[in-house]
Design a protein around this motif. Structure first.
Motif, PDB file in Angstrom:
ATOM      1  N   ALA A  45       0.833  -1.207   0.000  1.00 34.47           N
ATOM      2  CA  ALA A  45       0.000   0.000   0.000  1.00 34.47           C
ATOM      3  C   ALA A  45       0.866   1.255   0.000  1.00 34.47           C
ATOM      4  CB  ALA A  45      -0.927   0.000   1.201  1.00 34.47           C
ATOM      5  N   SER A  46       1.932   1.247   0.778  1.00 30.99           N
ATOM      6  CA  SER A  46       2.835   2.400   0.834  1.00 30.99           C
ATOM      7  C   SER A  46       3.508   2.624  -0.517  1.00 30.99           C
ATOM      8  CB  SER A  46       3.884   2.194   1.925  1.00 30.99           C
ATOM      9  OG  SER A  46       4.755   3.301   1.983  1.00 30.99           O
ATOM     10  N   GLU A  47       3.973   1.562  -1.137  1.00 33.59           N
ATOM     11  CA  GLU A  47       4.594   1.682  -2.458  1.00 33.59           C
ATOM     12  C   GLU A  47       3.595   2.183  -3.492  1.00 33.59           C
ATOM     13  OE1 GLU A  47       6.536  -1.988  -3.485  1.00 33.59           O
ATOM     14  OE2 GLU A  47       7.825  -1.907  -1.724  1.00 33.59           O
ATOM     15  N   THR A  48       2.364   1.686  -3.421  1.00 39.09           N
ATOM     16  CA  THR A  48       1.328   2.136  -4.356  1.00 39.09           C
ATOM     17  C   THR A  48       1.057   3.626  -4.163  1.00 39.09           C
ATOM     18  OG1 THR A  48       0.311  -0.059  -4.362  1.00 39.09           O
ATOM     19  CG2 THR A  48      -1.058   1.785  -5.096  1.00 39.09           C
ATOM     20  N   PHE A  49       0.937   4.061  -2.915  1.00 37.58           N
ATOM     21  CA  PHE A  49       0.728   5.481  -2.646  1.00 37.58           C
ATOM     22  C   PHE A  49       1.881   6.312  -3.201  1.00 37.58           C
ATOM     23  CE2 PHE A  49       1.658   9.227  -0.160  1.00 37.58           C
ATOM     24  CZ  PHE A  49       0.488   9.937  -0.297  1.00 37.58           C
ATOM     25  N   GLN A  50       3.106   5.901  -2.950  1.00 41.53           N
ATOM     26  CA  GLN A  50       4.270   6.660  -3.399  1.00 41.53           C
ATOM     27  C   GLN A  50       4.345   6.734  -4.931  1.00 41.53           C
ATOM     28  OE1 GLN A  50       7.964   6.105  -0.908  1.00 41.53           O
ATOM     29  NE2 GLN A  50       6.672   4.450  -0.088  1.00 41.53           N
ATOM     30  N   ARG A  51       3.997   5.648  -5.597  1.00 45.55           N
ATOM     31  CA  ARG A  51       3.982   5.668  -7.070  1.00 45.55           C
ATOM     32  C   ARG A  51       2.906   6.613  -7.595  1.00 45.55           C
ATOM     33  NH1 ARG A  51       5.692   0.100  -9.787  1.00 45.55           N
ATOM     34  NH2 ARG A  51       7.322  -0.482  -8.323  1.00 45.55           N
ATOM     35  N   CYS A  52       1.723   6.555  -6.989  1.00 44.86           N
ATOM     36  CA  CYS A  52       0.642   7.459  -7.406  1.00 44.86           C
ATOM     37  C   CYS A  52       1.035   8.917  -7.175  1.00 44.86           C
ATOM     38  CB  CYS A  52      -0.642   7.139  -6.653  1.00 44.86           C
ATOM     39  SG  CYS A  52      -1.397   5.573  -7.115  1.00 44.86           S
ATOM     40  N   ALA A  53       1.641   9.203  -6.024  1.00 46.23           N
ATOM     41  CA  ALA A  53       2.069  10.568  -5.720  1.00 46.23           C
ATOM     42  C   ALA A  53       3.118  11.029  -6.717  1.00 46.23           C
ATOM     43  CB  ALA A  53       2.598  10.656  -4.290  1.00 46.23           C
TER      44      ALA A  53
END
Length: 75
Positions: free
Chosen positions: A12-20
């Motif tokens: 989830a953290s990696e997904t958030f960082q990629r989206c950001a």
């Protein structure tokens, strides 16, 4: 919560960082709104807010499972 799916925090953290990063590349530098339409007990939203709170304007969660909703204020 037994019987409920747990989503890996690291993913989830990696997904958030990629989206950001994608949004920032497009000129939307935040802060962002994090929305989970099926948040359950809100464990994942709580964790992401703690990890990335400096990049978030608000965190919104919703769901229909009354048992999971009762758990959310305790997270």
């Amino acid at each position: 919560l037994p019987g409920h799916t747990a989503f890996p925090v690291r993913l989830a953290s990696e997904t958030f960082q990629r989206c950001a990063a994608i949004l920032a590349a497009a000129g939307a530098n935040g802060p962002y709104t994090l929305y989970d339409p099926c948040c359950g007990g809100a464990q994942l939203l709580t964790t992401l807010a703690l990890l990335h709170g400096d990049r978030l304007a608000r965190v919104i969660g919703s769901g229909i499972d009354p048992e999971a909703a009762r758990l959310a204020p305790r997270d």
